[in-house]
Write an enzyme that holds these catalytic residues in place. Structure first.
Site, PDB file in Angstrom:
ATOM      1  N   LYS A 281     -11.297 -11.638   6.345  1.00 45.66           N
ATOM      2  CA  LYS A 281     -11.090 -11.462   5.084  1.00 45.66           C
ATOM      3  C   LYS A 281     -10.097 -11.286   4.697  1.00 45.66           C
ATOM      4  CE  LYS A 281      -7.325  -8.140   6.372  1.00 45.66           C
ATOM      5  NZ  LYS A 281      -6.253  -8.481   5.011  1.00 45.66           N
TER       6      LYS A 281
ATOM      7  N   ARG B 104       8.190  -7.711   1.885  1.00 47.84           N
ATOM      8  CA  ARG B 104       6.545  -8.408   1.848  1.00 47.84           C
ATOM      9  C   ARG B 104       7.168  -8.258  -0.299  1.00 47.84           C
ATOM     10  NH1 ARG B 104       0.952  -6.843   3.427  1.00 47.84           N
ATOM     11  NH2 ARG B 104       0.840  -8.921   3.613  1.00 47.84           N
TER      12      ARG B 104
ATOM     13  N   ILE C 146       7.520 -10.283  -3.637  1.00 49.75           N
ATOM     14  CA  ILE C 146       6.536 -11.569  -4.417  1.00 49.75           C
ATOM     15  C   ILE C 146       7.510 -12.711  -5.006  1.00 49.75           C
ATOM     16  CG2 ILE C 146       4.230 -10.022  -3.920  1.00 49.75           C
ATOM     17  CD1 ILE C 146       5.221  -9.752  -7.294  1.00 49.75           C
ATOM     18  N   ASP C 147       8.856 -12.411  -4.138  1.00 53.79           N
ATOM     19  CA  ASP C 147       9.743 -13.517  -5.688  1.00 53.79           C
ATOM     20  C   ASP C 147       9.137 -14.754  -6.024  1.00 53.79           C
ATOM     21  OD1 ASP C 147      11.664 -15.060  -3.224  1.00 53.79           O
ATOM     22  OD2 ASP C 147      10.491 -13.105  -2.882  1.00 53.79           O
ATOM     23  N   GLN C 148       8.106 -15.366  -4.453  1.00 51.11           N
ATOM     24  CA  GLN C 148       8.398 -16.874  -4.662  1.00 51.11           C
ATOM     25  C   GLN C 148       6.449 -17.177  -5.723  1.00 51.11           C
ATOM     26  OE1 GLN C 148       9.667 -18.889  -3.070  1.00 51.11           O
ATOM     27  NE2 GLN C 148      11.078 -17.674  -3.189  1.00 51.11           N
TER      28      GLN C 148
HETATM   29  C1  EPZ Z   1      -1.414 -13.058   4.334  1.00 45.72           C
HETATM   30  O1  EPZ Z   1       0.107 -11.947   3.441  1.00 45.72           O
HETATM   31  C2  EPZ Z   1      -1.836 -12.444   4.940  1.00 45.72           C
HETATM   32  N1  EPZ Z   1      -2.922 -11.302   3.808  1.00 45.72           N
HETATM   33  C3  EPZ Z   1      -1.619 -11.110   5.746  1.00 45.72           C
HETATM   34  O2  EPZ Z   1      -2.031 -10.714   6.949  1.00 45.72           O
HETATM   35  C4  EPZ Z   1      -0.632 -12.634   7.047  1.00 45.72           C
HETATM   36  O3  EPZ Z   1      -0.129 -11.383   7.622  1.00 45.72           O
HETATM   37  C5  EPZ Z   1       0.670 -13.457   6.152  1.00 45.72           C
HETATM   38  O4  EPZ Z   1      -0.047 -14.000   4.582  1.00 45.72           O
HETATM   39  C6  EPZ Z   1       0.931 -14.013   6.791  1.00 45.72           C
HETATM   40  O5  EPZ Z   1       0.147 -15.293   7.627  1.00 45.72           O
HETATM   41  C7  EPZ Z   1      -3.521 -12.201   2.868  1.00 45.72           C
HETATM   42  O6  EPZ Z   1      -4.233 -12.676   2.821  1.00 45.72           O
HETATM   43  C8  EPZ Z   1      -4.829 -10.527   1.831  1.00 45.72           C
HETATM   44  P1  EPZ Z   1       3.204 -14.171   2.917  1.00 45.72           P
HETATM   45  P2  EPZ Z   1       0.918 -12.400   2.118  1.00 45.72           P
HETATM   46  O7  EPZ Z   1       3.635 -13.962   1.944  1.00 45.72           O
HETATM   47  O8  EPZ Z   1       0.377 -13.520   1.821  1.00 45.72           O
HETATM   48  C9  EPZ Z   1       7.953 -13.605   3.343  1.00 45.72           C
HETATM   49  C10 EPZ Z   1      -3.740  -8.560   7.652  1.00 45.72           C
HETATM   50  O9  EPZ Z   1      -3.106  -7.843   8.516  1.00 45.72           O
HETATM   51  N2  EPZ Z   1       7.463 -14.170   1.162  1.00 45.72           N
HETATM   52  O10 EPZ Z   1       2.441 -15.215   3.789  1.00 45.72           O
HETATM   53  O11 EPZ Z   1       1.336 -11.619   1.603  1.00 45.72           O
HETATM   54  C11 EPZ Z   1       7.430 -12.264   3.440  1.00 45.72           C
HETATM   55  O12 EPZ Z   1       7.673 -11.165   2.767  1.00 45.72           O
HETATM   56  C12 EPZ Z   1      -2.916  -9.100   6.969  1.00 45.72           C
HETATM   57  O13 EPZ Z   1      -5.100  -9.297   8.000  1.00 45.72           O
HETATM   58  C13 EPZ Z   1       8.772 -13.774   0.807  1.00 45.72           C
HETATM   59  O14 EPZ Z   1      10.190 -14.185   0.765  1.00 45.72           O
HETATM   60  O15 EPZ Z   1       2.208 -13.322   3.473  1.00 45.72           O
HETATM   61  C14 EPZ Z   1       6.688 -12.572   4.491  1.00 45.72           C
HETATM   62  O16 EPZ Z   1       8.141 -12.148   5.366  1.00 45.72           O
HETATM   63  C15 EPZ Z   1      -1.571  -8.409   7.554  1.00 45.72           C
HETATM   64  N3  EPZ Z   1       8.382 -14.068  -0.681  1.00 45.72           N
HETATM   65  C16 EPZ Z   1       6.411 -14.412   5.005  1.00 45.72           C
HETATM   66  O17 EPZ Z   1       7.301 -14.217   3.287  1.00 45.72           O
HETATM   67  C17 EPZ Z   1       7.053 -14.378  -1.536  1.00 45.72           C
HETATM   68  O18 EPZ Z   1       7.525 -14.562  -2.356  1.00 45.72           O
HETATM   69  C18 EPZ Z   1       5.090 -14.697   4.844  1.00 45.72           C
HETATM   70  O19 EPZ Z   1       4.783 -13.528   4.610  1.00 45.72           O
HETATM   71  C19 EPZ Z   1       5.882 -13.885  -0.527  1.00 45.72           C
HETATM   72  C20 EPZ Z   1       6.624 -14.144   0.954  1.00 45.72           C
END
Ligand code: EPZ
Length: 423
Positions: free
Chosen positions: A22, A121, A123-125
């Site tokens: 996915k 979650r 999206i600042d990054q």
């Molecule tokens: C991806 O989500 C996956 N989703 C998630 O899978 C997975 O849990 C996650 O990566 C971690 O491995 C998809 O790929 C579609 P992150 P994502 O950005 O990209 C913080 C599932 O069950 N953060 O890596 O949204 C954030 O809050 C799903 O299949 C910021 O602070 O996760 C979190 O604490 C659930 N600012 C951490 O980073 C940002 O701009 C990691 O989140 C972005 C993220």
């Protein structure tokens, strides 16, 4: 609304075919926007989130045809550059449209994804990375409005490792003028699969799968003749391997990749399972007691947060006390309260769950709160005495293809019924 009824207590034996990932399929489907023309994708999982992504592409003016084993996506025409609220609220991964739309159209209007059950979650990054390439954003009316005259390569270091953040910036950087260096990038196998897909379109990406990626921008990209096969889903495979472990059975996952699953396999063997693997398959069997272990979720190659809930279900039946620390999302222990209803003994304090193993869990009616929590409750139900009813299946259908059939194929007694209908 449907519910799932699970009769527990049967050791599971047999082979499960693993679906396409996915979390690789979603970014790759959206990435087709950066290369005008007809794309062919194979091994696309038949999931609600994939259908939502195809609806999003449809809204942008693209078309799709064929079945998921040989899916055709035509991105010759992108007439709109907006990902509307009604789509993004259903699937926050729609935010992945930002980078490709900015690269293709020079503008993008994407609904801000709201909060989520497992965490804030932000999206600042994503925005900081795209700004480094020359994009400008303003937030209004719950939307991110982005525009760029010309994407320019840049050096950017993520403050936190973010999977979709890395993917969003990567999908823009491939068409930027000059070189982009992304540091502290996500190294998940799904990020690597997206990079491989983009390279098959003519992009010049190196270092995918490591914390540092270098992207030589190119002026245009185009779909290759051949179909691109989506990577196998390590989280789906991991879930079925735990099904074998928690029931004291022996389950083989065909299509699974032991390297991508390494942190999960290490945990399962530490917990008393016998792991074997070969080209294109991984197998997990358990005959002795489940051993207590300590785990901490980390970005890949650390232990994946998307397997945390499933492992907590397994450790709830271990001999002894395990400690599970969730370091990625601030609210990802919602399955614990439901496992308590099945007789589990788990204390949660902040991001630490202390799992006091019990000898047996009991079937009960439980509620899914998110995708992986659903999997955790199904696994507990497979091991429990009596029958378990899982409500709110829509969470599950977002990420698991044909689950009842796959579990039935290895001996599980699981069926989906319309809510309000009993046996
Ligand atoms: C991806 O989500 C996956 N989703 C998630 O899978 C997975 O849990 C996650 O990566 C971690 O491995 C998809 O790929 C579609 P992150 P994502 O950005 O990209 C913080 C599932 O069950 N953060 O890596 O949204 C954030 O809050 C799903 O299949 C910021 O602070 O996760 C979190 O604490 C659930 N600012 C951490 O980073 C940002 O701009 C990691 O989140 C972005 C993220």
């Amino acid at each position: 609304m449907d519910k799932l009824i699970i009769e527990g207590g049967t050791p599971l034996h047999g082979t499960v075919p693993v679906q396409g990932a996915k979390n690789a399929a979603l970014p790759i489907l959206i990435a087709t926007i950066v290369a005008p023309g007809e794309h062919r994708l194979g091994n696309v999982p038949d999931l609600v989130d994939v259908s939502s992504t195809l609806s999003l592409l449809g809204r942008l003016g693209c078309s799709s045809r064929g079945d998921f084993s040989d899916l055709r996506i035509d991105t010759s025409r992108v007439a709109h550059s907006e990902a509307p609220y009604d789509l993004v609220r259903k699937m926050r991964a729609s935010v992945l449209a930002l980078g490709p739309l900015l690269a293709r159209c020079g503008s993008a209007r994407v609904s801000l994804p709201g909060g989520c059950a497992i965490g804030v979650r932000p999206i600042d990054q994503h925005l900081k990375g795209l700004e480094a390439l020359g994009c400008q954003f303003e937030l209004s009316g719950g939307y991110v409005n982005g525009r760029v005259d010309k994407l320019r390569g840049a050096e950017f270091t993520f403050d936190v490792v973010t999977v979709t953040g890395t993917e969003n910036v990567l999908m823009a950087a491939v068409l930027a003028e000059g070189t982009t260096v992304l540091d502290n990038a996500a190294a998940e196998p799904e990020v690597e699969d997206l990079a491989n897909f983009l390279n098959s379109l003519g992009a010049k990406i190196s270092g995918a799968g490591t914390r540092r990626m270098v992207i030589e921008g190119v002026s245009s990209l185009r779909p290759p003749e051949s179909a691109y096969p989506i990577l196998a889903d390590r989280i789906e495979a991991g879930t079925y391997l735990v099904a074998g472990a928690i029931t004291g059975g022996d389950v083989r996952c065909d299509g699974a990749d032991a390297v991508a699953l390494a942190p999960v396999l290490t945990a399962l063997s530490a917990a008393g399972c016998t792991i074997t693997d070969g080209p294109g398959w991984v197998r997990c069997a358990r005959t002795g007691p489940i051993r207590a272990i300590d785990i901490e979720t980390r970005p890949h190659p650390g232990f994946p947060t998307d397997m945390q809930a499933q492992l907590v279900a397994l450790l709830a039946l271990a001999e002894g006390t395990s400690h599970v620390r969730e370091t990625i999302f601030e609210n990802r222990f919602m399955h614990v309260a439901e496992l308590h209803r099945m007789g589990a003994r788990i204390d949660v304090d902040g991001n630490l769950a202390t799992v006091h193993g019990v000898s047996q869990m009991e079937g009960a009616t439980v509620m899914a709160t998110d995708l992986r929590a659903s999997a955790s409750l199904i696994l507990a139900g497979l091991a429990a005495r009596g029958s378990t009813e899982l409500l709110r299946l829509y969470h599950l259908d977002r990420g698991y293809e044909k689950l009842e059939a796959k579990l039935g194929g290895i001996g599980a007694r699981v069926r989906r019924v319309a809510e309000g209908r009993g046996d």
